[in-house]
Design a protein around this motif. Structure first.
Motif, PDB file in Angstrom:
ATOM      1  N   LYS A 159      64.033  49.523  18.242  1.00 19.56           N
ATOM      2  CA  LYS A 159      65.467  49.628  18.582  1.00 19.56           C
ATOM      3  C   LYS A 159      66.362  49.081  17.464  1.00 19.56           C
ATOM      4  CE  LYS A 159      64.714  49.059  23.523  1.00 19.56           C
ATOM      5  NZ  LYS A 159      64.030  47.809  23.886  1.00 19.56           N
ATOM      6  N   LYS A 160      65.752  48.423  16.507  1.00 14.37           N
ATOM      7  CA  LYS A 160      66.550  47.839  15.414  1.00 14.37           C
ATOM      8  C   LYS A 160      66.316  48.635  14.131  1.00 14.37           C
ATOM      9  CE  LYS A 160      66.797  43.156  17.179  1.00 14.37           C
ATOM     10  NZ  LYS A 160      66.642  41.740  16.839  1.00 14.37           N
ATOM     11  N   GLN A 161      66.541  49.937  14.271  1.00 19.84           N
ATOM     12  CA  GLN A 161      66.264  50.839  13.153  1.00 19.84           C
ATOM     13  C   GLN A 161      67.585  51.274  12.514  1.00 19.84           C
ATOM     14  OE1 GLN A 161      64.062  51.678  10.890  1.00 19.84           O
ATOM     15  NE2 GLN A 161      62.501  52.460  12.293  1.00 19.84           N
ATOM     16  N   ASN A 194      69.413  43.299  10.526  1.00 19.14           N
ATOM     17  CA  ASN A 194      68.388  42.299  10.858  1.00 19.14           C
ATOM     18  C   ASN A 194      68.440  41.080   9.930  1.00 19.14           C
ATOM     19  OD1 ASN A 194      67.300  43.993  12.941  1.00 19.14           O
ATOM     20  ND2 ASN A 194      66.361  45.221  11.329  1.00 19.14           N
ATOM     21  N   GLY A 195      69.621  40.633   9.671  1.00 21.18           N
ATOM     22  CA  GLY A 195      69.802  39.423   8.843  1.00 21.18           C
ATOM     23  C   GLY A 195      69.262  39.581   7.426  1.00 21.18           C
ATOM     24  N   GLY A 196      69.188  40.819   6.966  1.00 20.74           N
ATOM     25  CA  GLY A 196      68.675  41.045   5.598  1.00 20.74           C
ATOM     26  C   GLY A 196      67.220  40.631   5.453  1.00 20.74           C
ATOM     27  N   SER A 251      69.663  36.773   2.883  1.00 27.01           N
ATOM     28  CA  SER A 251      68.574  37.204   3.759  1.00 27.01           C
ATOM     29  C   SER A 251      67.969  36.062   4.547  1.00 27.01           C
ATOM     30  CB  SER A 251      67.497  37.846   2.874  1.00 27.01           C
ATOM     31  OG  SER A 251      66.261  37.890   3.525  1.00 27.01           O
ATOM     32  N   GLY A 252      67.527  36.373   5.753  1.00 24.95           N
ATOM     33  CA  GLY A 252      66.832  35.398   6.596  1.00 24.95           C
ATOM     34  C   GLY A 252      65.384  35.207   6.208  1.00 24.95           C
ATOM     35  N   GLY A 253      64.956  35.820   5.106  1.00 25.37           N
ATOM     36  CA  GLY A 253      63.576  35.637   4.631  1.00 25.37           C
ATOM     37  C   GLY A 253      62.642  36.705   5.165  1.00 25.37           C
ATOM     38  N   ALA A 254      61.362  36.377   5.212  1.00 25.82           N
ATOM     39  CA  ALA A 254      60.358  37.356   5.643  1.00 25.82           C
ATOM     40  C   ALA A 254      60.665  37.832   7.060  1.00 25.82           C
ATOM     41  CB  ALA A 254      58.986  36.716   5.602  1.00 25.82           C
ATOM     42  N   ARG A 255      60.597  39.166   7.284  1.00 24.15           N
ATOM     43  CA  ARG A 255      60.885  39.672   8.635  1.00 24.15           C
ATOM     44  C   ARG A 255      59.761  39.236   9.568  1.00 24.15           C
ATOM     45  NH1 ARG A 255      63.158  45.493   9.050  1.00 24.15           N
ATOM     46  NH2 ARG A 255      64.892  44.385   8.062  1.00 24.15           N
TER      47      ARG A 255
HETATM   48  C1  HXC Z   1      63.733  38.814  11.535  1.00 26.15           C
HETATM   49  C2  HXC Z   1      65.784  37.832  11.398  1.00 26.15           C
HETATM   50  C3  HXC Z   1      65.294  36.891  10.480  1.00 26.15           C
HETATM   51  C4  HXC Z   1      63.933  36.973  10.096  1.00 26.15           C
HETATM   52  C5  HXC Z   1      67.373  36.500  10.791  1.00 26.15           C
HETATM   53  N1  HXC Z   1      67.060  37.543  11.572  1.00 26.15           N
HETATM   54  N2  HXC Z   1      66.304  36.073  10.136  1.00 26.15           N
HETATM   55  N3  HXC Z   1      65.004  38.791  11.910  1.00 26.15           N
HETATM   56  N4  HXC Z   1      63.194  37.957  10.661  1.00 26.15           N
HETATM   57  N5  HXC Z   1      63.398  36.155   9.220  1.00 26.15           N
HETATM   58  C6  HXC Z   1      67.948  38.293  12.436  1.00 26.15           C
HETATM   59  C7  HXC Z   1      68.376  37.507  13.670  1.00 26.15           C
HETATM   60  O1  HXC Z   1      67.418  37.625  14.673  1.00 26.15           O
HETATM   61  C8  HXC Z   1      69.663  38.224  14.014  1.00 26.15           C
HETATM   62  O2  HXC Z   1      69.314  39.429  14.654  1.00 26.15           O
HETATM   63  C9  HXC Z   1      70.244  38.583  12.683  1.00 26.15           C
HETATM   64  O3  HXC Z   1      69.160  38.534  11.757  1.00 26.15           O
HETATM   65  C10 HXC Z   1      71.288  37.617  12.186  1.00 26.15           C
HETATM   66  O4  HXC Z   1      70.776  36.313  12.301  1.00 26.15           O
HETATM   67  P1  HXC Z   1      71.595  35.120  13.000  1.00 26.15           P
HETATM   68  O5  HXC Z   1      70.618  34.058  13.293  1.00 26.15           O
HETATM   69  O6  HXC Z   1      72.406  35.656  14.130  1.00 26.15           O
HETATM   70  O7  HXC Z   1      72.585  34.706  11.831  1.00 26.15           O
HETATM   71  P2  HXC Z   1      73.075  33.263  11.407  1.00 26.15           P
HETATM   72  O8  HXC Z   1      73.502  32.476  12.592  1.00 26.15           O
HETATM   73  O9  HXC Z   1      74.065  33.457  10.314  1.00 26.15           O
HETATM   74  O10 HXC Z   1      71.774  32.548  10.783  1.00 26.15           O
HETATM   75  C11 HXC Z   1      71.161  33.068   9.651  1.00 26.15           C
HETATM   76  C12 HXC Z   1      69.827  32.344   9.397  1.00 26.15           C
HETATM   77  C13 HXC Z   1      68.954  32.376  10.663  1.00 26.15           C
HETATM   78  C14 HXC Z   1      70.136  30.899   9.024  1.00 26.15           C
HETATM   79  C15 HXC Z   1      69.175  33.019   8.217  1.00 26.15           C
HETATM   80  O11 HXC Z   1      68.901  33.725  11.119  1.00 26.15           O
HETATM   81  C16 HXC Z   1      67.563  31.898  10.442  1.00 26.15           C
HETATM   82  O12 HXC Z   1      67.302  30.676  10.433  1.00 26.15           O
HETATM   83  N6  HXC Z   1      66.608  32.824  10.257  1.00 26.15           N
HETATM   84  C17 HXC Z   1      65.231  32.496  10.066  1.00 26.15           C
HETATM   85  C18 HXC Z   1      65.024  31.966   8.674  1.00 26.15           C
HETATM   86  C19 HXC Z   1      63.566  31.712   8.366  1.00 26.15           C
HETATM   87  O13 HXC Z   1      63.016  30.702   8.810  1.00 26.15           O
HETATM   88  N7  HXC Z   1      62.929  32.718   7.738  1.00 26.15           N
HETATM   89  C20 HXC Z   1      61.593  32.626   7.351  1.00 26.15           C
HETATM   90  C21 HXC Z   1      61.595  31.902   6.037  1.00 26.15           C
HETATM   91  S1  HXC Z   1      59.999  31.783   5.400  1.00 26.15           S
HETATM   92  P3  HXC Z   1      70.215  40.070  15.815  1.00 26.15           P
HETATM   93  O14 HXC Z   1      69.467  41.311  16.191  1.00 26.15           O
HETATM   94  O15 HXC Z   1      70.297  39.060  16.869  1.00 26.15           O
HETATM   95  O16 HXC Z   1      71.549  40.346  15.169  1.00 26.15           O
HETATM   96  C22 HXC Z   1      59.873  33.105   4.482  1.00 26.15           C
HETATM   97  C23 HXC Z   1      58.562  33.228   3.859  1.00 26.15           C
HETATM   98  C24 HXC Z   1      58.626  34.023   2.617  1.00 26.15           C
HETATM   99  O17 HXC Z   1      60.739  33.856   4.325  1.00 26.15           O
HETATM  100  C25 HXC Z   1      57.324  33.808   1.961  1.00 26.15           C
HETATM  101  C26 HXC Z   1      57.251  34.508   0.665  1.00 26.15           C
HETATM  102  C27 HXC Z   1      56.018  34.126  -0.047  1.00 26.15           C
END
Ligand code: HXC
Length: 521
Positions: free
Chosen positions: A69-71, A99-101, A131-135
């Motif tokens: 649904k998030k396409q 999807n938060g980039g 970006s929120g990092g890895a999906r």
């Molecule tokens: C999937 C994600 C996502 C993620 C955000 N979203 N991060 N979806 N995977 N990693 C989605 C949210 O569900 C939301 O979807 C939309 O993006 C916007 O996010 P919000 O939380 O509403 O925005 P905001 O309040 O501005 O906060 C942003 C944020 C937070 C601080 C980035 O979203 C967050 O903490 N995300 C997780 C960060 C994280 O821990 N990532 C993993 C890092 S480790 P909807 O549908 O509700 O709009 C990593 C490993 C990489 O990346 C390793 C490489 C070697």
């Protein structure tokens, strides 16, 4: 309407939908956060109408946690090619409205495609991170995507310039892609970079800290040195990228663009004949020297807020781009330490990789002593700077203005590190150490004897220091051995640099054949 016309109309509509990213509501939210969208950012950066987007219709293939649904067309990154001031670049901007980039396997494929194209066509690659990092829903596929990007960052290093702008969150392992690129620009207040966020920090170490203080732009500009530049606005960030590009070539086989020079190369600056204070412990401002010698007094500083005791940045001489490395006597007396060494080494290596000559302006009292430095491996980091200078085969011109003592003399582009032209001002002091330190070592026993005999120790030491200074605190011993090619009048410095660069225009120097060296780190 013919079938063909209908199909074209459908294409136009599909494109319009793709351009909306995560939809108008998400765009509005992005604006409320004080951020531009991916497409707005690209538009700000590139020449009008030059952006050519690829993979606009690419879709993710994840079915976990309701992802069907998030396409959104194109998924969470906008990627393509464009020109900046007429020069080809490849770029990608993470789209936080989708999807938060967060990085999907599909997005990684899009990013890797433009990185590969940049390598094939010898053009810089620019990324805009938000970006929120890895999906999370994609698990290992998202992580693998990062791995693919990192590998390309590594292979492209030293081949094409890579520039990262951090315009939103950048956390976890995601920080490693920017870290592998040549320059990072962080937008103040709305961006951050850290391996683990405040919550994890609190759990693991008990430390209470917010995102800004943990990994905001100011922290990485002044404390860690992770970022090369900071920008107050996104517009400013884009301007910095454009300015940076103007000083560097598109790839490691080209020279940086040459600009027309209206500033006479033989412009004499009388100010320089007066700038060195009589008191050797008095500071002066090296920025004034830089300004006095470069084309139109212009200087584009890299890492201006980090390790201020060394200055690094780009300037032009007779229209040719050069990298300037200069000690700053007005910041910690211009001493070299761990951070200054790291900063200098990184900059020298970039210049060398991309055919940018290095001009060093030396006034360095030595390396900072003490446990703080030794425990943080000043030996290795100092060696890093030494290694970078010694390895660099681009034209190297070193001007010694005042102090150049001991190990730091060798490190800062001395003759033995294959520097091409070494000039010194008459005020130069090229020696093993400063007069007071040297006399303390050499005349300690004699001073004790003077004291025992009731003599004036202060006067004795002053006389010895005078004797030492006369013998060593000058450029002529080094000139006598040919380690200084000429002692020059300070006001002629610009001319001597310009003429030197012209002379070195076709310099060719090699390194011994090897897979790669093992640089101390
Ligand atoms: C999937 C994600 C996502 C993620 C955000 N979203 N991060 N979806 N995977 N990693 C989605 C949210 O569900 C939301 O979807 C939309 O993006 C916007 O996010 P919000 O939380 O509403 O925005 P905001 O309040 O501005 O906060 C942003 C944020 C937070 C601080 C980035 O979203 C967050 O903490 N995300 C997780 C960060 C994280 O821990 N990532 C993993 C890092 S480790 P909807 O549908 O509700 O709009 C990593 C490993 C990489 O990346 C390793 C490489 C070697």
């Amino acid at each position: 309407m013919s079938k063909q016309t209908e199909k074209i109309k459908a294409l136009v509509e599909k494109r319009e939908l793709a351009r909306l990213g995560g939809g108008q509501k998400a765009i509005d939210k992005q604006h409320e956060r004080g951020k531009y969208t991916a497409r707005e950012r690209i538009e700000m950066l590139v020449d009008k109408g030059s952006f050519e987007e690829y993979d606009m219709f690419k879709l993710h293939r994840c079915h976990n946690f309701g992802m069907e649904k998030k396409q959104y067309l194109g998924d969470g990154v906008v990627a393509g090619s464009a020109t900046i001031n007429g020069r080809l670049v490849y770029l990608y901007a993470q789209d936080f409205t989708v999807n938060g980039g967060s990085l999907s396997e599909t997005m990684a494929q899009k990013i890797c495609k433009v990185m590969d194209m940049a390598m094939t066509n010898g053009a810089p690659v620019i990324c805009m991170n938000d970006s929120g990092g890895a999906r999370i829903q994609e698990g290992i596929s998202a992580l693998a995507g990062y791995g693919e990007i990192f590998e390309r960052n590594i292979l492209a290093s030293g081949v094409i310039p890579q520039i990262s702008s951090i315009l939103g969150p950048c956390a976890g392992g995601a920080v490693y892609s920017p870290a592998l690129t040549d320059f990072i620009i962080m937008k103040e207040q709305t961006s951050y970079m850290f391996l683990t966020g405040p919550k994890v920090v609190k759990t693991v170490t008990g430390e209470d800290i917010d995102a800004e203080h943990l990994g905001g732009a100011s922290v990485h500009a002044s404390k860690s040195g992770v970022t090369s530049f900071t920008a107050k606005t996104e517009e400013e960030a884009m301007d910095l990228i454009k300015k940076l590009l103007s000083y560097i070539p598109s790839n490691n086989r080209e020279e940086a663009p040459r600009v027309e020079c209206t500033d006479p190369i033989d412009r004499k600056e009388d100010l320089l004949n007066e700038i060195i204070p009589d008191d050797p412990n008095q500071a002066y401002d090296m920025y004034k020297v830089i300004q006095a010698v470069t084309d139109n007094g212009e200087f584009f500083e890299v890492q201006p807020k980090f390790a201020k005791n060394i200055i690094t940045g780009f300037a032009r001489f007779n229209g040719q781009s050069v990298g300037i490395v200069a000690n700053q006597p007005s910041a910690y007396a211009g001493v070299l330490d761990v951070n200054a060494s790291r900063k200098g080494a990184r900059f020298v290596r970039f210049c060398d990789a991309f055919n940018i000559p290095i001009v060093s302006l030396v006034d360095v009292p030595g390396f900072l002593p003490g446990t703080g430095q030794e425990y943080n491996a000043v030996i290795l980091h100092g060696a890093q700077l030494l290694y970078a200078y010694g390895e660099a085969t681009v034209p190297k011109i070193t001007i010694t203005l005042r102090k150049s003592y001991g190990g730091s003399h060798i490190v800062m582009g001395c003759k033995q590190l294959r520097s091409d032209l070494n000039f010194a001002w008459p005020s130069a002091e090229i020696a093993v150490m400063g007069a007071s330190g040297a006399v303390a070592v050499l005349c300690g026993r004699e001073a004790k004897e003077v004291k025992e005999q009731g003599g004036d120790v202060k006067q004795f030491l002053a006389e010895k220091e005078e004797e030492y200074s006369e013998k060593f605190a000058n450029p002529y011993q080094a000139a006598q051995f040919g380690y200084i090619d000429d002692v020059i009048e300070p006001r002629n410095t610009r001319f001597r640099i310009c003429r030197g660069l012209a002379q070195l225009a076709h310099k060719k120097q090699d390194l011994p054949a090897k897979k790669h060296g093992c640089m101390p780190m």
